[in-house]
Write a protein that holds these residues in place. Structure first.
Motif, PDB file in Angstrom:
ATOM      1  N   ASN A  52       1.147  -1.359  -0.077  1.00  0.00           N
ATOM      2  CA  ASN A  52      -0.218   0.075   0.010  1.00  0.00           C
ATOM      3  C   ASN A  52       1.109   1.083  -0.023  1.00  0.00           C
ATOM      4  OD1 ASN A  52      -2.122   1.678   0.091  1.00  0.00           O
ATOM      5  ND2 ASN A  52      -2.126   1.513   2.627  1.00  0.00           N
ATOM      6  N   GLY A  53       0.935   1.658  -1.382  1.00  0.00           N
ATOM      7  CA  GLY A  53       1.675   2.372  -1.462  1.00  0.00           C
ATOM      8  C   GLY A  53       3.296   2.069  -0.911  1.00  0.00           C
ATOM      9  N   ASN A  54       4.185   2.915   0.156  1.00  0.00           N
ATOM     10  CA  ASN A  54       5.666   2.358  -0.124  1.00  0.00           C
ATOM     11  C   ASN A  54       5.738   1.938   1.319  1.00  0.00           C
ATOM     12  OD1 ASN A  54       6.584   3.781  -1.714  1.00  0.00           O
ATOM     13  ND2 ASN A  54       6.741   5.880  -0.470  1.00  0.00           N
ATOM     14  N   ASN A  55       4.233   1.013   1.591  1.00  0.00           N
ATOM     15  CA  ASN A  55       4.881   0.343   2.874  1.00  0.00           C
ATOM     16  C   ASN A  55       4.545  -1.390   2.629  1.00  0.00           C
ATOM     17  OD1 ASN A  55       5.186   2.316   4.218  1.00  0.00           O
ATOM     18  ND2 ASN A  55       2.703   2.999   4.592  1.00  0.00           N
ATOM     19  N   ARG A  56       4.845  -2.327   2.966  1.00  0.00           N
ATOM     20  CA  ARG A  56       4.380  -3.410   2.597  1.00  0.00           C
ATOM     21  C   ARG A  56       3.668  -4.464   3.647  1.00  0.00           C
ATOM     22  NH1 ARG A  56       8.519  -8.226   0.842  1.00  0.00           N
ATOM     23  NH2 ARG A  56       7.490  -9.743   0.500  1.00  0.00           N
ATOM     24  N   ALA A  57       2.661  -4.683   3.320  1.00  0.00           N
ATOM     25  CA  ALA A  57       2.551  -5.780   4.815  1.00  0.00           C
ATOM     26  C   ALA A  57       2.411  -7.173   4.303  1.00  0.00           C
ATOM     27  CB  ALA A  57       0.473  -6.085   3.249  1.00  0.00           C
ATOM     28  N   VAL A  58       3.136  -7.065   5.414  1.00  0.00           N
ATOM     29  CA  VAL A  58       3.657  -8.729   5.620  1.00  0.00           C
ATOM     30  C   VAL A  58       3.249  -9.671   6.143  1.00  0.00           C
ATOM     31  CG1 VAL A  58       6.144  -7.530   5.411  1.00  0.00           C
ATOM     32  CG2 VAL A  58       4.905  -7.673   7.922  1.00  0.00           C
ATOM     33  N   GLY A  59       1.668  -9.504   6.700  1.00  0.00           N
ATOM     34  CA  GLY A  59       1.194 -10.471   7.751  1.00  0.00           C
ATOM     35  C   GLY A  59      -0.521  -9.809   7.269  1.00  0.00           C
ATOM     36  N   LYS A  60      -0.937 -10.462   7.458  1.00  0.00           N
ATOM     37  CA  LYS A  60      -2.718  -9.958   8.336  1.00  0.00           C
ATOM     38  C   LYS A  60      -3.838 -11.030   9.374  1.00  0.00           C
ATOM     39  CE  LYS A  60      -5.076 -13.748   5.130  1.00  0.00           C
ATOM     40  NZ  LYS A  60      -6.047 -13.559   4.545  1.00  0.00           N
ATOM     41  N   LEU A  61      -4.488 -10.439   9.716  1.00  0.00           N
ATOM     42  CA  LEU A  61      -5.169 -11.425  11.279  1.00  0.00           C
ATOM     43  C   LEU A  61      -6.835 -10.431  11.290  1.00  0.00           C
ATOM     44  CD1 LEU A  61      -4.743  -9.275  13.684  1.00  0.00           C
ATOM     45  CD2 LEU A  61      -2.238  -9.398  13.347  1.00  0.00           C
ATOM     46  N   ILE A 107       0.818 -15.060   7.755  1.00  0.00           N
ATOM     47  CA  ILE A 107       2.441 -14.127   7.788  1.00  0.00           C
ATOM     48  C   ILE A 107       2.073 -14.206   5.426  1.00  0.00           C
ATOM     49  CG2 ILE A 107       5.042 -14.378   7.112  1.00  0.00           C
ATOM     50  CD1 ILE A 107       5.176 -15.599   9.453  1.00  0.00           C
ATOM     51  N   LEU A 108       2.384 -13.282   5.241  1.00  0.00           N
ATOM     52  CA  LEU A 108       2.260 -11.958   2.775  1.00  0.00           C
ATOM     53  C   LEU A 108       3.572 -13.228   3.119  1.00  0.00           C
ATOM     54  CD1 LEU A 108      -0.459 -10.380   3.773  1.00  0.00           C
ATOM     55  CD2 LEU A 108      -0.557 -11.985   3.524  1.00  0.00           C
ATOM     56  N   ASP A 109       4.303 -14.404   3.125  1.00  0.00           N
ATOM     57  CA  ASP A 109       5.056 -14.319   1.784  1.00  0.00           C
ATOM     58  C   ASP A 109       5.337 -14.784   0.914  1.00  0.00           C
ATOM     59  OD1 ASP A 109       4.488 -16.113   2.456  1.00  0.00           O
ATOM     60  OD2 ASP A 109       5.618 -18.343   3.392  1.00  0.00           O
ATOM     61  N   GLY A 110       3.976 -14.436   0.175  1.00  0.00           N
ATOM     62  CA  GLY A 110       4.249 -15.064  -1.275  1.00  0.00           C
ATOM     63  C   GLY A 110       2.388 -14.210  -1.697  1.00  0.00           C
ATOM     64  N   TYR A 111       2.075 -14.343  -2.489  1.00  0.00           N
ATOM     65  CA  TYR A 111       0.409 -14.342  -3.432  1.00  0.00           C
ATOM     66  C   TYR A 111      -0.703 -14.715  -2.946  1.00  0.00           C
ATOM     67  CZ  TYR A 111      -2.711 -13.363  -7.164  1.00  0.00           C
ATOM     68  OH  TYR A 111      -3.740 -12.939  -7.461  1.00  0.00           O
ATOM     69  N   ASN A 112      -0.204 -16.509  -2.739  1.00  0.00           N
ATOM     70  CA  ASN A 112      -1.656 -17.010  -2.736  1.00  0.00           C
ATOM     71  C   ASN A 112      -1.348 -16.592  -0.802  1.00  0.00           C
ATOM     72  OD1 ASN A 112      -1.985 -18.104  -4.781  1.00  0.00           O
ATOM     73  ND2 ASN A 112      -0.434 -19.562  -4.912  1.00  0.00           N
ATOM     74  N   ALA A 113      -0.412 -16.008  -0.328  1.00  0.00           N
ATOM     75  CA  ALA A 113      -0.688 -16.518   1.713  1.00  0.00           C
ATOM     76  C   ALA A 113      -1.316 -16.092   2.126  1.00  0.00           C
ATOM     77  CB  ALA A 113       0.778 -16.050   1.242  1.00  0.00           C
ATOM     78  N   MET A 114      -1.924 -14.204   0.996  1.00  0.00           N
ATOM     79  CA  MET A 114      -3.284 -13.937   1.078  1.00  0.00           C
ATOM     80  C   MET A 114      -4.605 -14.905   1.079  1.00  0.00           C
ATOM     81  SD  MET A 114      -4.362 -10.421   1.649  1.00  0.00           S
ATOM     82  CE  MET A 114      -3.501  -9.573   1.233  1.00  0.00           C
ATOM     83  N   ARG A 115      -4.832 -15.439   0.412  1.00  0.00           N
ATOM     84  CA  ARG A 115      -6.217 -16.366   0.606  1.00  0.00           C
ATOM     85  C   ARG A 115      -5.893 -17.732   1.515  1.00  0.00           C
ATOM     86  NH1 ARG A 115      -4.563 -13.417  -3.332  1.00  0.00           N
ATOM     87  NH2 ARG A 115      -6.216 -12.523  -4.205  1.00  0.00           N
TER      88      ARG A 115
END
Length: 526
Positions: A233-242, A254-262
């Motif tokens: 999101n802009g210059n900031n990188r999303a590295v995890g979600k909860l 941990i968002l360590d790849g494209y599919n990790a979001m799902r």
């Protein structure tokens, strides 16, 4: 003629005028011409030879040698490098105008030594070809080319750990974590700042600033940046979600790849409290099965079916109470968006009261609740209806009516059993679940004891005879309403009426009410 060559002069030889010593037009000595006798050879006068020798002697003497007429290496010896250096070192700079301590006008300290030189300013060197591997100097241009290659390799690199990833406690960035953001590789660890948004998916963002990296929560969803190899999101990188709910940090990924979001965190136990409510039913919707599509995620549910109706009273005695509906709670996960079906049945109606000597009517079974997850069916059966009241004490020879066998909403369509008949003065029990016949009436013979009707049979069966030989009460069928489609189960069914005593018939129980003491709730946990 300028220089050491002599000028020509004319002399008389044998009456002929001849140039002496006979240099050519360029002022050089010549051998003459053998093909043209008019072009005479030159003669070297003694004065010229003496001049040459005198100059050589003076040079040898000046260089520190002693002229002689035998050695052919006098000048070579004096002009050797060692002799010249020795001569230079012996020069007095002030008197000669030559400063032996300087080179090109600069002192010796101006120049770097061969061994371990220390250079200042901006020294330059030739840039080696890519992939050169030897001892030559690597310029900044060469190093930058290597770094550009490394950056293409580490683009999107992430080696991140989250503490408490297998439970609902507050996470932190684990020590030793590394993450690339915007072309720079950072080491990272420590707390995540800010307060996540309640009942929502939150993202852990890596925020670069002046060579450092911090981490914070935000509910803004990132997008995949293929050029940077990460969720940004802009210059900031999303590295995890909860998913944050009720103080719980659920479903950490941990968002360590494209599919990790799902992906879903299946290592964490789904809590049985909190969550975002996505299904809430607290009333009966007759003849309707609801449906909704839930996104992938972890869910919990809590549900309770309708309560059975009370058995009817007679003028002296009270019918039996209906049973509470079954109650369940549990969890489930959906790994992709899924269409689910669900319904909640109402409470059973009370049996009809009577002022006659006959027993009251039996109560109707409560409606069931269910959730159909396609791969799993969660079913809560409705409570059974209460038995009708027995005969009053003025007529002790006859038992009361049996409880009605009302329908629930069981999906499998199996039969079950009706309620027991009432003994004298006491209401009988209702049937337990779905299609049920009425219970038999009790009967007393000889005044020895009160009889109790046996349980009714399955759907359409008559009630059993009284235990002491009394006449069995008639059992009415429940209304024959069958499902026409897997997802069109009827919620409203008519219960069969309870049988009357030997004298006079009791009224049958009615159908389901439009209100319910049941509930059906589904909560998204992450």
């Amino acid at each position: 003629m300028a220089g050491m060559y002599p000028d020509n002069q004319s002399i008389e030889i044998f009456g002929e005028s001849v140039p002496w010593p006979g240099v050519d037009a360029s002022g050089k000595f010549t051998n003459g011409s053998f093909s043209d006798p008019q072009v005479k050879p030159s003669f070297i006068p003694a004065e010229t030879i003496n001049l040459i020798l005198d100059n050589l002697e003076a040079l040898i003497t000046e260089l520190g040698g002693t002229p002689n007429n035998t050695s052919i290496s006098q000048l070579a010896t004096l002009f050797s490098a060692a002799k010249l250096m020795e001569r230079i070192k012996s020069v007095d700079g002030e008197q000669s105008g030559l400063d032996a301590g300087k080179l090109a006008g600069q002192p010796g300290s101006y120049y770097a030594p061969i061994d371990n030189p220390t250079l200042t300013g901006t020294p330059r060197a030739p840039t080696a070809e890519p992939e050169t591997n030897n001892t030559q100097i690597a310029t900044t241009a060469f190093v930058q080319g290597v770094m550009d290659g490394i950056k293409s390799v580490i683009r999107g690199f992430i080696s991140l750990g989250l503490t408490n990833i297998d439970n609902s406690s507050v996470p932190q960035i684990a020590a030793g974590s590394k993450v690339e953001v915007g072309g720079s590789l950072y080491g990272a660890n420590g707390a995540i700042t800010g307060t996540p948004t309640a009942n929502a998916v939150n993202y852990i963002y890596a925020v670069p600033s002046e060579g450092t990296l911090s981490f914070s929560y935000a509910s803004t969803q990132p997008t995949w940046n293929s050029a940077k190899g990460g969720w940004y999101n802009g210059n900031n990188r999303a590295v995890g979600k909860l998913f944050y709910t009720n103080g719980q940090y659920n479903g950490k990924v941990i968002l360590d790849g494209y599919n990790a979001m799902r992906l879903l965190n299946a290592d964490q136990t789904v809590p049985m409290t909190g969550g975002m409510q996505v299904v809430n039913v607290t009333y009966s919707l007759l003849n309707i099965v609801l449906m909704t599509t839930l996104p992938a995620g972890a869910y919990r549910y809590e549900m309770k079916a309708g309560t059975g109706g009370r058995g009817g009273n007679n003028k002296s005695n009270t019918g039996g109470a209906g049973a509470a509906g079954e109650q369940k709670a549990g969890t489930f996960m959906l790994y992709h968006p899924t269409l689910i079906h669900y319904a909640l049945g109402g409470n059973g109606n009370n049996g009809e009261d009577t002022e006659s000597v006959a027993g009251g009517g039996g109560g109707c079974t409560g409606g069931s609740a269910f959730i159909d997850l396609v791969t799993e069916l969660v079913l809560c059966l409705g409570g059974s209806g209460g038995g009708g009241a027995g005969r009053d004490d003025d007529h002790p020879l006859y038992g009361g009516a049996g409880g009605a066998g009302g329908y629930g909403t069981a999906a499998d369509g199996t039969s079950s059993y009706g309620g027991k008949g009432g003994s004298n003065g006491v209401g009988g029990n209702g049937g337990m679940t779905t299609k049920s016949g009425g219970g038999g009436s009790g009967y007393l013979r000889g005044g020895a004891s009160y009889g109790e009707g046996k349980a009714g049979g399955g759907y359409g069966s008559s009630g059993g005879n009284g235990e002491t030989g009394g006449i069995g009460g008639a059992s009415e069928k429940g209304e024959n309403v069958l499902p026409t489609d897997k997802y069109m189960w009827q919620i409203q069914y008519q219960g069969g009426g309870g049988a009357g005593g030997a004298i006079g018939g009791a009224a049958g129980g009615s159908g389901l009410k439009s209100t319910s003491s049941g509930y059906l709730n589904i909560y998204m946990m992450w």
